[in-house]
Design a protein around this motif. Structure first.
Motif, PDB file in Angstrom:
ATOM      1  N   VAL A 188      35.132  26.414  47.336  1.00 60.43           N
ATOM      2  CA  VAL A 188      33.636  25.969  47.083  1.00 60.43           C
ATOM      3  C   VAL A 188      32.772  26.338  45.580  1.00 60.43           C
ATOM      4  O   VAL A 188      32.569  27.455  45.627  1.00 60.43           O
ATOM      5  N   ILE A 189      32.198  25.346  44.370  1.00 64.98           N
ATOM      6  CA  ILE A 189      31.830  25.516  43.892  1.00 64.98           C
ATOM      7  C   ILE A 189      29.880  24.894  43.690  1.00 64.98           C
ATOM      8  O   ILE A 189      29.845  23.653  44.407  1.00 64.98           O
ATOM      9  N   THR A 190      29.036  25.557  43.434  1.00 66.13           N
ATOM     10  CA  THR A 190      27.995  25.229  43.536  1.00 66.13           C
ATOM     11  C   THR A 190      27.582  24.966  42.112  1.00 66.13           C
ATOM     12  O   THR A 190      27.626  26.245  41.606  1.00 66.13           O
ATOM     13  N   ARG A 191      26.164  24.211  41.697  1.00 64.72           N
ATOM     14  CA  ARG A 191      25.876  24.082  40.543  1.00 64.72           C
ATOM     15  C   ARG A 191      24.271  23.222  40.412  1.00 64.72           C
ATOM     16  O   ARG A 191      24.260  22.433  41.507  1.00 64.72           O
ATOM     17  N   GLY A 192      23.986  23.133  40.075  1.00 63.64           N
ATOM     18  CA  GLY A 192      22.096  23.135  40.315  1.00 63.64           C
ATOM     19  C   GLY A 192      20.888  24.048  40.412  1.00 63.64           C
ATOM     20  O   GLY A 192      21.170  25.245  39.889  1.00 63.64           O
ATOM     21  N   THR A 193      19.769  23.358  40.170  1.00 64.95           N
ATOM     22  CA  THR A 193      18.516  24.892  39.886  1.00 64.95           C
ATOM     23  C   THR A 193      18.253  24.171  40.879  1.00 64.95           C
ATOM     24  O   THR A 193      17.048  23.467  40.793  1.00 64.95           O
ATOM     25  N   LEU A 195      13.885  24.183  41.588  1.00 67.60           N
ATOM     26  CA  LEU A 195      12.737  24.096  41.950  1.00 67.60           C
ATOM     27  C   LEU A 195      11.533  24.196  42.344  1.00 67.60           C
ATOM     28  O   LEU A 195      11.718  23.614  43.700  1.00 67.60           O
ATOM     29  N   PHE A 196      10.851  26.237  42.522  1.00 72.68           N
ATOM     30  CA  PHE A 196      10.333  25.771  43.782  1.00 72.68           C
ATOM     31  C   PHE A 196      11.096  25.686  45.120  1.00 72.68           C
ATOM     32  O   PHE A 196      10.415  25.251  46.069  1.00 72.68           O
ATOM     33  N   GLY A 197      11.983  26.515  45.182  1.00 77.01           N
ATOM     34  CA  GLY A 197      12.811  26.487  46.328  1.00 77.01           C
ATOM     35  C   GLY A 197      14.287  27.536  46.717  1.00 77.01           C
ATOM     36  O   GLY A 197      14.047  28.341  45.245  1.00 77.01           O
ATOM     37  N   GLY A 198      15.308  27.109  47.224  1.00 78.21           N
ATOM     38  CA  GLY A 198      16.537  28.166  47.018  1.00 78.21           C
ATOM     39  C   GLY A 198      17.660  27.344  47.731  1.00 78.21           C
ATOM     40  O   GLY A 198      17.220  26.525  48.403  1.00 78.21           O
ATOM     41  N   PHE A 199      18.473  28.060  46.843  1.00 79.11           N
ATOM     42  CA  PHE A 199      19.887  27.046  47.362  1.00 79.11           C
ATOM     43  C   PHE A 199      20.954  29.033  48.032  1.00 79.11           C
ATOM     44  O   PHE A 199      20.794  29.823  47.141  1.00 79.11           O
ATOM     45  N   ASP A 200      21.470  28.436  49.105  1.00 82.53           N
ATOM     46  CA  ASP A 200      22.144  29.973  49.396  1.00 82.53           C
ATOM     47  C   ASP A 200      23.797  29.799  49.876  1.00 82.53           C
ATOM     48  O   ASP A 200      24.293  28.282  50.833  1.00 82.53           O
ATOM     49  N   ASP A 201      24.403  30.329  49.379  1.00 80.13           N
ATOM     50  CA  ASP A 201      25.619  30.480  50.158  1.00 80.13           C
ATOM     51  C   ASP A 201      26.137  31.642  50.801  1.00 80.13           C
ATOM     52  O   ASP A 201      26.169  32.660  51.198  1.00 80.13           O
ATOM     53  N   GLU A 202      26.069  31.441  52.632  1.00 79.98           N
ATOM     54  CA  GLU A 202      26.197  32.191  52.988  1.00 79.98           C
ATOM     55  C   GLU A 202      26.660  32.036  53.966  1.00 79.98           C
ATOM     56  O   GLU A 202      27.072  32.431  55.005  1.00 79.98           O
ATOM     57  N   LEU A 215      35.675  22.243  46.523  1.00 84.68           N
ATOM     58  CA  LEU A 215      34.808  21.247  47.370  1.00 84.68           C
ATOM     59  C   LEU A 215      33.015  21.771  46.347  1.00 84.68           C
ATOM     60  O   LEU A 215      33.066  22.878  45.960  1.00 84.68           O
ATOM     61  N   GLU A 216      32.893  20.662  45.187  1.00 82.80           N
ATOM     62  CA  GLU A 216      31.866  20.720  43.961  1.00 82.80           C
ATOM     63  C   GLU A 216      30.956  20.347  44.430  1.00 82.80           C
ATOM     64  O   GLU A 216      30.528  19.190  44.595  1.00 82.80           O
ATOM     65  N   ILE A 217      29.345  20.975  45.380  1.00 82.82           N
ATOM     66  CA  ILE A 217      28.026  20.506  45.335  1.00 82.82           C
ATOM     67  C   ILE A 217      27.514  21.035  44.171  1.00 82.82           C
ATOM     68  O   ILE A 217      26.665  22.193  43.981  1.00 82.82           O
ATOM     69  N   ARG A 218      26.805  19.925  44.158  1.00 80.54           N
ATOM     70  CA  ARG A 218      25.396  19.675  42.902  1.00 80.54           C
ATOM     71  C   ARG A 218      24.670  19.826  43.918  1.00 80.54           C
ATOM     72  O   ARG A 218      24.064  18.154  44.460  1.00 80.54           O
ATOM     73  N   TYR A 219      23.394  20.450  43.502  1.00 76.30           N
ATOM     74  CA  TYR A 219      22.094  20.145  44.315  1.00 76.30           C
ATOM     75  C   TYR A 219      21.048  20.459  43.178  1.00 76.30           C
ATOM     76  O   TYR A 219      20.490  20.614  42.020  1.00 76.30           O
TER      77      TYR A 219
END
Length: 233
Positions: A188-193, A195-202, A215-219
């Motif tokens: 799993v690859i995650t890409r994005g930024t 803004l006033f929020g968060g992204f976590d790999d749990e 699996l590339e997740i663009r957020y």
């Protein structure tokens, strides 16, 4: 894939290196370069937006919005426009929603139901002012789009399989949250930024299998959150 990522990282790296050099020489030579810094700070937004637009792995929706905001704020700094941040806020939000809804999915998005799971090769999920839960299975999963606005979404992909080497999922969370359970053993690859929020790999298990699909997740997360998990609660 690496070439596109390199292009995006190069734009950001060059900007940071040039900025570091300018600050250094400004300090030791007393150039007073930043006496009018308040007029030029929107250039950071412009460069950041461009870094996403020049890369196929960047978030085009976020890049477009940030670029537009940067240009508008630069015009305001030059006293060419006269309005405040909140005059731009909701038009920017609506622009993000519209751009994401226009995204095209590859063929094969028809959904059939088998027991408690839906069978589909492509995701096309949208929730507004509501919450939703989805559990999918597939023999050739190809990715897709998930978007939530003022709500929540849970997507269970643990049982999907694919014949593809690379799979892309675009997720957008505005004033909401998205949780995605991914197949065990996939890379799993995650890409994005955010803004006033968060992204976590749990995930607890992150070691991919040999020859596992990517699996590339663009957020794009604004005033919300998103996460990748092993299991949905």
């Amino acid at each position: 894939m690496s070439k596109s990522v390199f292009s995006q990282r190069t734009v950001i790296a060059v900007v940071l290196i040039v900025l570091a050099g300018l600050i250094f020489f400004n300090n030791i030579l007393d150039w007073h370069l930043f006496s009018s810094l308040s007029q030029w700070w929107p250039l950071l937004l412009i460069f950041f937006g461009l870094s996403h637009l020049v890369s196929s792995h960047g978030n085009k929706s976020m890049g477009t919005v940030i670029l537009i905001l940067g240009v508008v704020f630069q015009l305001i700094a030059f006293d060419r426009l006269h309005f405040n941040f909140f005059d731009l806020f909701w038009p920017a939000i609506l622009l993000v929603i519209g751009l994401n809804l226009l995204k095209k999915n590859p063929a094969g998005k028809d959904v059939t139901v088998k027991g408690s799971k839906q069978e589909t090769n492509v995701l096309d999920l949208f929730a507004i002012f509501s919450g939703s839960k989805h559990s999918f299975m597939s023999t050739d999963f190809k990715g897709g789009n998930c978007m939530v606005l003022f709500g929540g979404m849970e997507v269970d992909l643990k049982d999907v399989k694919t014949e593809q080497k690379d799979v892309v999922i675009n997720i957008t969370a505005l004033f909401g949250g998205i949780d995605i359970a991914v197949p065990k053993g996939w890379k799993v690859i995650t890409r994005g930024t955010p803004l006033f929020g968060g992204f976590d790999d749990e995930r607890k298990e992150i070691t991919p299998d040999t020859d596992a699909p990517v699996l590339e997740i663009r957020y794009f997360v604004m005033f919300g959150g998103a996460s990748v998990v092993d299991e949905l609660k």
